[in-house]
Write a protein that holds these residues in place. Sequence first.
Motif, short mmCIF file in Angstrom:
data_model
loop_
_atom_site.label_atom_id
_atom_site.label_comp_id
_atom_site.label_asym_id
_atom_site.label_seq_id
_atom_site.Cartn_x
_atom_site.Cartn_y
_atom_site.Cartn_z
N ASP A 45 -7.76 -2.41 -9.43
CA ASP A 45 -9.00 -1.76 -9.04
C ASP A 45 -8.71 -0.45 -8.31
O ASP A 45 -9.34 0.58 -8.55
N GLN A 46 -7.74 -0.51 -7.39
CA GLN A 46 -7.44 0.66 -6.56
C GLN A 46 -6.72 1.76 -7.33
O GLN A 46 -6.98 2.94 -7.13
N GLU A 105 -6.99 -6.40 -7.00
CA GLU A 105 -7.19 -5.31 -6.06
C GLU A 105 -6.31 -4.12 -6.44
O GLU A 105 -6.72 -2.96 -6.36
N GLU A 106 -5.11 -4.45 -6.89
CA GLU A 106 -4.15 -3.41 -7.27
C GLU A 106 -4.69 -2.60 -8.46
O GLU A 106 -4.69 -1.37 -8.45
N TRP A 132 1.57 1.80 -3.63
CA TRP A 132 0.37 2.31 -4.31
C TRP A 132 0.24 3.81 -4.07
O TRP A 132 -0.05 4.58 -4.98
N SER A 169 0.13 6.62 -7.02
CA SER A 169 -1.02 7.53 -7.19
C SER A 169 -0.55 8.97 -7.12
O SER A 169 -0.99 9.82 -7.89
N SER A 173 0.83 -1.21 0.00
CA SER A 173 0.00 0.00 0.00
C SER A 173 0.86 1.26 0.00
O SER A 173 0.47 2.28 -0.56
#
Lengths: 318, 257, 252
Positions: free
Chosen positions: A202-203, A199-200, A177, A181, A174
């Motif tokens: 998606d996020q 999940e990766e 991530w 972002s 995270s």
Amino acid sequence: MAPASGIEVENLQRTFKDLTAVDGISFAIEPGEIFGFLGPNGAGKSTTVLMLTTLLPPSGGRASVAGFDVATEGPDVRRHIGAALQEAALDPLLTGREHLRLQASLQGLAKQTRDARTVELLERVGLTDAADRRVGGYSGGMKRRLDLALALVHGPSILFLDEPTTGLDPQSRSDLWEEVSRLARDEGVTVFLTTQYLEEADQLADRIAIISRGSIVAEGTPDALKGEIGRPSLEVVPSDAADRERLAQVLSEFGPATAAPTGAAAVRLEAGADGLAQVVRRLDAEGIGLNTFDLHAPTLDDVFLAKTGERLADEAVA
Amino acid sequence: MREFSSTARAVAWRSLHITFTNPALLAPALIFPLMFYVAFAGGLSSVGDLPGFEYSAGYDTFQFGFVLLQASAFGGVFSGFGIAADFERGFARRYMLSAPRREAIIVGYLLGALGRAAITTSLLTVVALVTGMRPQSSAADVAGLVLLVALTCTAAMLFACGVAMRLKTVQAGPAMQMPVFLVLFLAPVFVPLDLVAGWVHGVATVNPVTALMTGGRDLLAGEAVSELLVFGTAIALAGGFAVWALRGLRSAERTGS
Amino acid sequence: MTSDLARRALLRTLRQPANVVPVIFFPMLLVAINSAGLDAASELPGFPADSYLDFIIAVPFIQGGLFAMLNAGTDLATDIESGFLRRLALTPVRGTSLLLGQVAGVVALSLVAAVVYLTVGFIAGVTVAAGPAGVVALLVFAVAIGLMFSSIGAFVGLRSGSPQTVQGFFPLFFVLLFLSSANLPRDLMEQDWFATVAGLNPVSYLIEGIRSLVVTGWDPAALWPAIAILVVGTLVGGAAAAHAMRTNLVRT
């Protein structure tokens, strides 16, 4: 000058002897977008990344990165991209700081700016304290963060991340991530991200493409893709545990059963959320009391299963 | 041009930096020639008394002529091992990705190899001088020897580099080392060419390394050297293997690094 | 049990060409190069043999032994690293059987290699002064040398448990061989220090023992030191290896 910092791919192909790894894929990525490239092992993700980063010549088709052709304008492409590829290519005998200096020098940064850039990037990926230790002693997460910092040394406008979080613990994942972002949001960096983690994608991703056996089988925003095939799943816990078998029996009339925690039964609703009222009526008619009654929105895993006939989640729940 | 030299310097820096911070990595490149020098110069010196063995600077110096070339060539070969390891571990991708001109990568590895060969051959020379070798070279001869060492290292490194970039695995080590080992030993190692017998004589006569070895020994003895033959051969070898190495780079690009 | 383990040891060696090729090819190559390059040395006053080839053919026997040392050590260290040895510890197999099996497999390769050395040597013109019985004695020497060196290698491999450590002994290979009377008889060495080192190097006596069978015939003065070294070396190496094997196979 400011060249377009997007990516355009048209009918791109790559064959190895008699194996077609990438079979005529096309897509376009806007500047500043985070594009998730999703697929199981061997689907052609890495081969695509190698072609887009000029490390492998395409067998056919055309691709331009930052406005330059990957096959004929390699040096120009390389000037505008940064890449963190699958196995973090690091030298165990060099320290983190030495890696960054080396990369800065490889990228032709002026001597005066190298040290400042090194310090700045070490700080940004949280490796300042470990900067003078040899990379051989780094943890997996530290190596990935260093790899990311190395990809950013020359301030690229496009960043390629090939399975950047494979093998990382949830915290490191995270953190990474977060940083990706931030790069897209604050610095307008275009990010091409391959992953096998739903999940990766998606996020992080603004848009995703699913590749299976060398071809793109779906493309769009995560929400659009989920909406396109999306059927929600329903998870029910009966108030009397003895009713569970009967409950499952009734639910199976509404669609295929899916995995559920002990004591619960779950089903993918063939009719979508609209069928909910009918389910409630049937359960009432059967006299099954309800403890909990949860409707789950479709996930990318559902999309993946629908598009490829394979399930990715098993591998991804690492 | 600025980008080219920036890449080359960065690649060379890493090779040399790793060597200086891990001197043990130099050990193989140093141990083999030293071992050969001790065994041949020490154990075989009576061979220098044979009828027809004419070399004015002594058997020590004669063997040093062999060992010096061996150290130079092996310095180049060991660089090839490093290149193969970089490709196997994926580190070479970092170079391939960030170098606008990829030829500069080869030049960088070469500069690293030359730097390391300079260290090993200097150490070897010191050991030989301390243990009693007495060459008769003039300053110009020494300059010639330095050039010969550099060209030999360059040729061997470019050969090994071509192999490494085609095979991209450390398993290719023997494919780099054995041919170099063979051509070195199929030259007049123990005695001058005239005294070499049998089929090895035939092979040594046409072996280009014979010219380099004989030339090196002449320079060590302060004798007249046929510059054109010696340096011409060395330059031709380096040039030929440069083409081999460049094509290796193209092969690496084609097949993906 | 031991023979099964020996077969495994032999097969794993034969199935890795990188282990077999050096044992056969490398020594023969050095013989070819040295016998041509140093052929003139046979004209040195006091040189014991008519041809340098007769003189040098003893050397591959030692090289074969040194490779046996590396192979036995690497194999056992790999067994430790891979956990194979731990698996064996759960079976009733005895440590000595495992050790004997491993060593026997490697020694068998030494014997095959020696037959190749001699065959190539005969074709190239080697004559054995001790006659046909001398040829048999040479093969016995090859086995004994393989036994001694592989038991030393087994000890190193079992003690370190690391194939890299065993491979790290490779330079020793050169030290033992090159600082010996492999290339010239000790009395023809001009450098006193080199003659002294070669005189202290047990490998010199092994080579001289083997060489005497080829060059001079049955010479007890040359044979006994070689035999003594082999017996002592095998006993010490074997005992040390057996002890290291027991340590590795500790079971409750």
